[in-house]
Design a protein around this motif. Sequence first.
Motif, short mmCIF file in Angstrom:
data_model
loop_
_atom_site.label_atom_id
_atom_site.label_comp_id
_atom_site.label_asym_id
_atom_site.label_seq_id
_atom_site.Cartn_x
_atom_site.Cartn_y
_atom_site.Cartn_z
N LYS A 73 -66.13 -57.48 -38.68
CA LYS A 73 -65.30 -58.18 -37.51
C LYS A 73 -64.41 -59.18 -38.26
N GLN A 74 -63.76 -58.89 -39.50
CA GLN A 74 -62.98 -59.74 -40.22
C GLN A 74 -61.75 -59.35 -40.00
N PRO A 75 -60.47 -60.25 -40.42
CA PRO A 75 -59.25 -59.73 -40.39
C PRO A 75 -59.20 -58.88 -41.57
N VAL A 76 -58.38 -57.89 -41.37
CA VAL A 76 -58.38 -56.66 -42.23
C VAL A 76 -56.88 -57.23 -43.32
N THR A 77 -57.27 -57.25 -44.58
CA THR A 77 -56.50 -57.79 -45.69
C THR A 77 -55.85 -56.59 -46.73
N THR A 78 -55.98 -55.57 -46.26
CA THR A 78 -55.79 -54.27 -47.03
C THR A 78 -54.15 -54.41 -47.54
#
Length: 337
Positions: A73-78
Amino acid sequence: MEEKETKKLYSVSSSPHVRDRSSTKSIMRDVVIALLPAVAVGIYNFRLSAVLVILTTCVTCILAEWVWQKCMKQPVTTGDFSALLTGLLLAMNLPSTIPLWMCVIGGIFAIIIGKQIFGGLGQNFMNPALAGRCFMVLSFSSAMTSFTIKEGANWMYGIAVDATSSATPLMQVKTGASVGDLPNLLDMFLGTHTGTIGETSAVALLVGAIYLLLRRVITWQIPVIYIGSFVIIDLVYQLVAGNAPYPVFYELCGGGLMLGAWFMATDYVTSPITKKGQVIYAVLLGLLTALFRFFGESAEGVSFAIIIGNCCVPLIERFSIPKPFGKEHEKKKKEVA
């Protein structure tokens, strides 16, 4: 009214006051762009095999980061190119004949164990791509030391077909080959010899390095001092051993020294921030690389040297951080009192 205007003129925000347009995304994108010449040479040398390895590691790293961040449940940084860069650097450090399922395992290890488990980008203490490569060297040593120079490999199982297999130039130097038995030095500089996908062409890597220097993504201190210290140690070693000095040119153009020095030793997160610390770090890398290459079982040593150097960075920074202005004077006053 004039008094109010004067107050506005002297009103400043809290520190820091330095501003830069660079962002994580732009920096990672620049490094990816800088790697493209080496990628092109790797694909030219190894054809479809290289393409499949590069695609596998890049897609695996991006998916691994996305899945982990979704589950946590972390911000997606891809979208910041960091996972893509990790996959690309990992592929550059792999032979073209490596089975693709091994590439998947290496990519997952690089992202999850080398990066995300420590908190993600900026919290990792070692270069994720090198963490993945070192894990693969220890786990799949046979596949990681099998090299070819021509296309033709079973992409599922990594079995070379119609390919020319041979020892790398570094291994030939390590086993005492004469100049006549070694590849042409110009061919090595241009990149038509055996090795991993991204390490064969010194000129392609230097083109990428110049791009990074011009874009001010990296500075010259770490890579130049790293390479320079290795060259000095190499020459001293050859002199003491009673050997000819020519191996140093093959050591520079062969193996992962150029790739590691310009693209991985300079990683912002895992390298020192102080000038003094960068010098110590670079000399340490040169010394470790020389020790691994001269006395280790493998002809290579850059990956493990940088990983060990990464682990030493907190200690290096502890002794290289400059003292705050006035602290030394205050200490002397207390001693006098």
